[in-house]
Scaffold this motif. Structure first.
Motif, PDB file in Angstrom:
ATOM      1  N   ASP A 191       7.863  31.112  -1.384  1.00  0.00           N
ATOM      2  CA  ASP A 191       7.817  29.651  -1.325  1.00  0.00           C
ATOM      3  C   ASP A 191       9.214  29.056  -1.167  1.00  0.00           C
ATOM      4  OD1 ASP A 191       5.220  30.086  -3.678  1.00  0.00           O
ATOM      5  OD2 ASP A 191       4.985  29.579  -1.562  1.00  0.00           O
ATOM      6  N   ASP A 192      10.228  29.709  -1.754  1.00  0.00           N
ATOM      7  CA  ASP A 192      11.605  29.238  -1.557  1.00  0.00           C
ATOM      8  C   ASP A 192      12.025  29.434  -0.109  1.00  0.00           C
ATOM      9  OD1 ASP A 192      12.701  30.502  -4.807  1.00  0.00           O
ATOM     10  OD2 ASP A 192      11.737  28.617  -4.217  1.00  0.00           O
ATOM     11  N   ARG A 222       0.552  36.511  -3.939  1.00  0.00           N
ATOM     12  CA  ARG A 222       1.519  35.830  -4.802  1.00  0.00           C
ATOM     13  C   ARG A 222       1.556  36.594  -6.122  1.00  0.00           C
ATOM     14  NH1 ARG A 222       1.706  33.099  -0.770  1.00  0.00           N
ATOM     15  NH2 ARG A 222       2.528  30.989  -0.521  1.00  0.00           N
ATOM     16  N   THR A 277       1.902  31.032   8.686  1.00  0.00           N
ATOM     17  CA  THR A 277       1.442  31.040   7.295  1.00  0.00           C
ATOM     18  C   THR A 277       0.001  30.574   7.162  1.00  0.00           C
ATOM     19  OG1 THR A 277       2.337  28.824   7.079  1.00  0.00           O
ATOM     20  CG2 THR A 277       3.728  30.632   6.320  1.00  0.00           C
ATOM     21  N   LEU A 330      10.153  29.431   2.500  1.00  0.00           N
ATOM     22  CA  LEU A 330       9.417  28.576   3.436  1.00  0.00           C
ATOM     23  C   LEU A 330       9.711  27.092   3.258  1.00  0.00           C
ATOM     24  CD1 LEU A 330       5.862  30.191   3.289  1.00  0.00           C
ATOM     25  CD2 LEU A 330       7.656  30.588   4.967  1.00  0.00           C
ATOM     26  N   ARG A 331      10.243  26.726   2.091  1.00  0.00           N
ATOM     27  CA  ARG A 331      10.343  25.300   1.761  1.00  0.00           C
ATOM     28  C   ARG A 331      11.011  24.445   2.837  1.00  0.00           C
ATOM     29  NH1 ARG A 331      12.021  25.748  -3.175  1.00  0.00           N
ATOM     30  NH2 ARG A 331       9.871  26.032  -3.892  1.00  0.00           N
TER      31      ARG A 331
END
Lengths: 308, 206
Positions: A113-114, A94, A202, A116-117
């Motif tokens: 993160d966007d 990250r 993940t 995977l959200r």
């Protein structure tokens, strides 16, 4: 985070992560093995039975966490099986971005993160078969790649999905060697990518992926040899033509594009008919498509000796 | 010969085996114990083999003629590790099924080369005793033991074909054996040079 357990493998053997390698396990296993072999020596035809053919497919025990995270092929961190665990500490997972490109409606670059959200992680317990001839049973955490593919709206020209690994020798010291061409590239035919078994992973054992397992995002295609599962993905590209994949480029007569687990098609140098399941001493029979025969229809009419 | 030499050699050559036994019972042979055993025994066999070929060049360089007395021990250790290596394969990869082993030998050159190297080591191990040197006579014994020049390349080729992609170790051994072979050829040419009187050959000489 919702965790569903789909019924692909029985979860009855969910063991604590900290299942340690029992130092007596080898000795105990040898003891049992010697007994079995003594019997087999007396009755020659029985030799085959002691190697695991009598074990039903359902008897797939989870591979201990220490082995899943300590015995890895990830040449970006060195070619020894213990090298990735030792050297992957440098990898910064990250911030991480994934570029989505090619034959899709809106190419873009996403923060991980966007990306995977929208996709809640589920646990999938899969057999993992390496082309070298060993295998594990791994409780991955991830989501079906097809959910991502649909969301990205591939155009009518999209026939293949290509995944590219990070290329940064400063973080991945193994990339200073020319043992493979970097970055590592793998790809699937679109229908393979859309198959429900194909997983964007993940996590493992209910926790985020350790670096040596391909953090923060990797591909898992359980009916193919493990090298098809690209790790530490930074780019997903939809293409019209079949991409050149790393191991196929490196040794085309040994590693194909499809790389479906197939006991009837040997590696040019060694047999693929049997495999060593980590934790077992004797080899067991390799199953067509690693036991996931539901994918056979994807290859109807294809000669899998030619398309290995 | 320094009194410590042979015991020290036996101790050093036994160390890998001792480590394997200790690890099997009290320690950890790793995620794939069969592979660990194969790597330790295979490497040890190659190291001992190389050491046997290094004896004569070392003798000539140092003048320590007693080194020749260590060669038999080293050779037998090479055979010992090669045997363990093969047993690991026969037992855990093939469950001692002769049909399965022979199929692998016939279909896969890396197995054929290793198997042949092992077979060729057997007459060398059997004839390693003084009794056999006498029975065969120095010249015939010497000729038989030149099989080592076939065994070493077979073993290295076996190693090359067995690794997936990283040929570092097989290459290293190939270089080491290459240097040792070159040294032997060099010494022979030297001995046959026109300036020297022909010497009677000494049995047991390299």
């Amino acid at each position: 985070m919702l965790i569903r357990r789909p019924p692909d493998l029985p979860a009855r053997e969910i063991t604590e992560e900290r299942l340690f390698w029992n130092r007596r396990r080898f000795v105990g296993a040898v003891g049992q093995g010697i007994g079995a072999l003594a019997f087999a020596a007396v009755t020659p035809g029985i030799a085959a039975c002691t190697t695991g053919e009598t074990l039903a497919q359902g008897d797939d025990k989870l591979t201990p966490y220490e082995d899943v995270t300590g015995y890895n092929n990830f040449y970006e961190f060195g070619t020894g099986k213990g090298d990735p665990k030792e050297n992957a500490g440098r990898l910064r997972t990250r911030p991480w971005t994934v570029a989505v490109e090619g034959e899709i409606a809106r190419p873009a670059t996403y923060a991980l993160d966007d990306l995977l959200r929208p996709f809640p992680a589920v646990e999938r317990i899969y057999r993992h078969r390496c082309v070298e001839g060993w295998s594990m049973v791994v409780p991955w955490m991830g989501f079906p790649l097809r959910d991502l593919v649909w969301r990205l709206e591939p155009t009518s020209k999209a026939r293949f999905v290509e995944c590219t690994t990070l290329h940064d020798p400063a973080q991945m010291p193994g990339q200073r060697s020319g043992i493979l061409e970097w970055p590592y590239v793998e790809a699937l035919r679109l229908d393979e990518a859309l198959h429900p078994l194909t997983l964007m992973v993940t996590g493992v054992y209910g926790r985020p992926l350790p670096n040596q397992n391909g953090a923060p995002l990797r591909l898992v295609v359980p009916w193919k040899y493990g090298f098809k599962g690209g790790k530490s993905i930074v780019r997903i590209r939809f293409t019209e033509r079949q991409p050149a994949t790393t191991w196929n480029v490196t040794a085309p007569d040994e590693y194909g594009f499809y790389a479906n687990v197939n006991p009837e098609v040997d590696h040019p140098r060694w047999s693929q008919a049997r495999e060593r399941r980590v934790g077992e001493l004797f080899r067991r029979k390799t199953l067509p498509f690693n036991g996931y025969t539901e994918v056979a229809s994807l290859y109807a009419g294809m000669d899998l000796r030619v398309h290995y | 010969m320094p009194r410590i030499a042979k015991p020290a050699l036996v101790a050093a050559a036994s160390a890998p085996f001792a480590w394997l036994v200790y690890s099997a019972f009290f320690g950890d042979l790793g995620t794939d114990p069969v592979e660990t055993i194969a790597q330790v025994t295979g490497t040890s066999a190659l190291v001992c083999l190389a050491a046997t070929l290094a004896i004569t060049p070392l003798r000539r360089l140092t003048g320590w003629n007693w080194l020749i007395r260590l060669r038999r021990t080293l050779g037998l250790f090479a055979f010992f590790y090669a045997l363990l290596h093969a047993l690991d394969f026969f037992v855990f990869d093939h469950a001692l099924s002769v049909a399965s082993i022979l199929e692998d030998v016939v279909e896969h050159p890396w197995v054929l080369f290793g198997f042949t190297a092992l077979l060729l080591l057997v007459p060398l191990a059997v004839t390693s005793t003084n009794g056999w040197v006498r029975r065969l006579g120095g010249k015939r014994w010497q000729r038989l033991h030149r099989l080592v020049y076939l065994i070493a390349p077979l073993a290295v080729a076996h190693y090359f074909l067995a690794v997936k992609r990283d040929v570092t170790w097989p290459t290293l051994f190939a270089i080491v054996f290459g240097i040792l072979f070159a040294a032997r050829v060099g010494f022979r040419l030297q001995a046959r040079g026109p300036a020297r009187r022909p010497l009677p050959s000494v049995s047991g000489e390299g």
